[in-house]
Design a protein around this motif. Sequence first.
Motif, PDB file in Angstrom:
ATOM      1  N   VAL A 121       0.831  -1.209   0.000  1.00 23.75           N
ATOM      2  CA  VAL A 121       0.000   0.000   0.000  1.00 23.75           C
ATOM      3  C   VAL A 121       0.863   1.256   0.000  1.00 23.75           C
ATOM      4  O   VAL A 121       1.710   1.442   0.886  1.00 23.75           O
ATOM      5  CB  VAL A 121      -0.948   0.017   1.217  1.00 23.75           C
ATOM      6  N   GLN A 122       0.631   2.115  -0.992  1.00 21.54           N
ATOM      7  CA  GLN A 122       1.303   3.405  -1.055  1.00 21.54           C
ATOM      8  C   GLN A 122       0.622   4.407  -0.127  1.00 21.54           C
ATOM      9  O   GLN A 122       1.266   5.121   0.631  1.00 21.54           O
ATOM     10  CB  GLN A 122       1.289   3.953  -2.484  1.00 21.54           C
ATOM     11  N   LEU A 123      -0.707   4.464  -0.216  1.00 18.72           N
ATOM     12  CA  LEU A 123      -1.492   5.328   0.666  1.00 18.72           C
ATOM     13  C   LEU A 123      -2.934   4.870   0.650  1.00 18.72           C
ATOM     14  O   LEU A 123      -3.355   4.077  -0.199  1.00 18.72           O
ATOM     15  CB  LEU A 123      -1.387   6.803   0.264  1.00 18.72           C
ATOM     16  N   LEU A 124      -3.710   5.409   1.592  1.00 11.54           N
ATOM     17  CA  LEU A 124      -5.141   5.175   1.665  1.00 11.54           C
ATOM     18  C   LEU A 124      -5.874   6.490   1.442  1.00 11.54           C
ATOM     19  O   LEU A 124      -5.536   7.505   2.067  1.00 11.54           O
ATOM     20  CB  LEU A 124      -5.540   4.617   3.031  1.00 11.54           C
ATOM     21  N   PRO A 188       0.496   6.964   4.709  1.00 14.67           N
ATOM     22  CA  PRO A 188      -0.194   8.224   4.448  1.00 14.67           C
ATOM     23  C   PRO A 188      -1.693   7.951   4.302  1.00 14.67           C
ATOM     24  O   PRO A 188      -2.090   6.990   3.638  1.00 14.67           O
ATOM     25  CB  PRO A 188       0.402   8.711   3.127  1.00 14.67           C
ATOM     26  N   VAL A 189      -2.515   8.794   4.913  1.00 18.70           N
ATOM     27  CA  VAL A 189      -3.960   8.592   4.856  1.00 18.70           C
ATOM     28  C   VAL A 189      -4.656   9.920   4.555  1.00 18.70           C
ATOM     29  O   VAL A 189      -4.430  10.920   5.239  1.00 18.70           O
ATOM     30  CB  VAL A 189      -4.514   8.021   6.176  1.00 18.70           C
ATOM     31  N   ASP A 217       1.197  11.502   8.936  1.00 23.53           N
ATOM     32  CA  ASP A 217       1.069  11.827   7.524  1.00 23.53           C
ATOM     33  C   ASP A 217      -0.399  11.644   7.148  1.00 23.53           C
ATOM     34  O   ASP A 217      -0.801  10.629   6.556  1.00 23.53           O
ATOM     35  CB  ASP A 217       1.978  10.921   6.696  1.00 23.53           C
ATOM     36  N   PHE A 218      -1.198  12.636   7.500  1.00 21.78           N
ATOM     37  CA  PHE A 218      -2.646  12.493   7.494  1.00 21.78           C
ATOM     38  C   PHE A 218      -3.280  13.820   7.112  1.00 21.78           C
ATOM     39  O   PHE A 218      -2.894  14.871   7.615  1.00 21.78           O
ATOM     40  CB  PHE A 218      -3.114  12.072   8.890  1.00 21.78           C
ATOM     41  N   LEU A 219      -4.256  13.744   6.211  1.00 16.87           N
ATOM     42  CA  LEU A 219      -5.020  14.931   5.817  1.00 16.87           C
ATOM     43  C   LEU A 219      -6.501  14.631   5.959  1.00 16.87           C
ATOM     44  O   LEU A 219      -7.003  13.670   5.374  1.00 16.87           O
ATOM     45  CB  LEU A 219      -4.702  15.318   4.365  1.00 16.87           C
ATOM     46  N   PHE A 242      -2.463  15.640  -2.644  1.00 21.06           N
ATOM     47  CA  PHE A 242      -1.985  14.775  -1.555  1.00 21.06           C
ATOM     48  C   PHE A 242      -1.474  13.456  -2.128  1.00 21.06           C
ATOM     49  O   PHE A 242      -0.396  12.967  -1.758  1.00 21.06           O
ATOM     50  CB  PHE A 242      -3.106  14.518  -0.554  1.00 21.06           C
ATOM     51  N   ILE A 243      -2.225  12.876  -3.043  1.00 20.44           N
ATOM     52  CA  ILE A 243      -1.840  11.585  -3.625  1.00 20.44           C
ATOM     53  C   ILE A 243      -0.589  11.734  -4.476  1.00 20.44           C
ATOM     54  O   ILE A 243       0.337  10.916  -4.391  1.00 20.44           O
ATOM     55  CB  ILE A 243      -3.016  11.013  -4.433  1.00 20.44           C
TER      56      ILE A 243
END
Length: 248
Positions: A121-124, A188-189, A217-219, A242-243
């Motif tokens: 997983v790179q990010l959610l 990152p989420v 690392d969250f927005l 963000f992505i």
Amino acid sequence: MECVNTCDYHGGARRDYIYNGRLLIIVEPAVRRAEPCPWVWRAEFFDAFPAVDIALLQRGYAIVYYALSDMYGCPEAVKLMKQAHDFVTERFSLRDKANIFGFSRGGLYACNYALAYPEDVQLLYLDAPVLDIRSWPLCLLPATAAKKADFTVEAAQCAELYGLTSEQEALGFHASPIDSADRLKKLPVLLIAGDADTTVPFCDNGALLARVLEGGDFLLILKPGCEHWPHSLQDPAPAVDFIEAHNL
């Protein structure tokens, strides 16, 4: 594996396959951003509120969807997702790490997969996500109890998949993504949700995740007065930015 359908999808080449008896969709960008190619994995609801997906497709990302409908991110669904991940990354030359989009019940798939296989997983990107099956579809928490009659079919499906045989047993269930939220700090989420959501209440789902991830690392993008729908953003730029920042 035979291709059963081809068509244009917002300038990309969509191809539909049957993989292990289930629909597998891949949309290739007109020009791939890199080799191997970064990709969006729609955990559920392909083409629903797809502004962010389309913006990334036009920037050279592939889009993948594997149909695991009505499995609510259960262990068997995660197992099938892993098989699909390994297949598409090799077959279509995609990066090992996916950008997993979890819209609504797709939050269960996205988070449970990330918890089981963080290396994939790179990010959610979670959008009005279900993070506790007691909140939805079981509707056993106070904020959704009044909607219980509206989701009896979904609740029965979910309970069977998770091996829950009684309401008392379900109330004691603590293996939803929210129960392991601290383990998502490594990723990152991006979380987008409406603060007036009565179907998947923010208070029982996204808000609890936000508390755990705050400072990481969250927005969080909270939409005032927004119900469960519409998902995503009218202007997808904040989500896309963000992505993109995590796919250099």
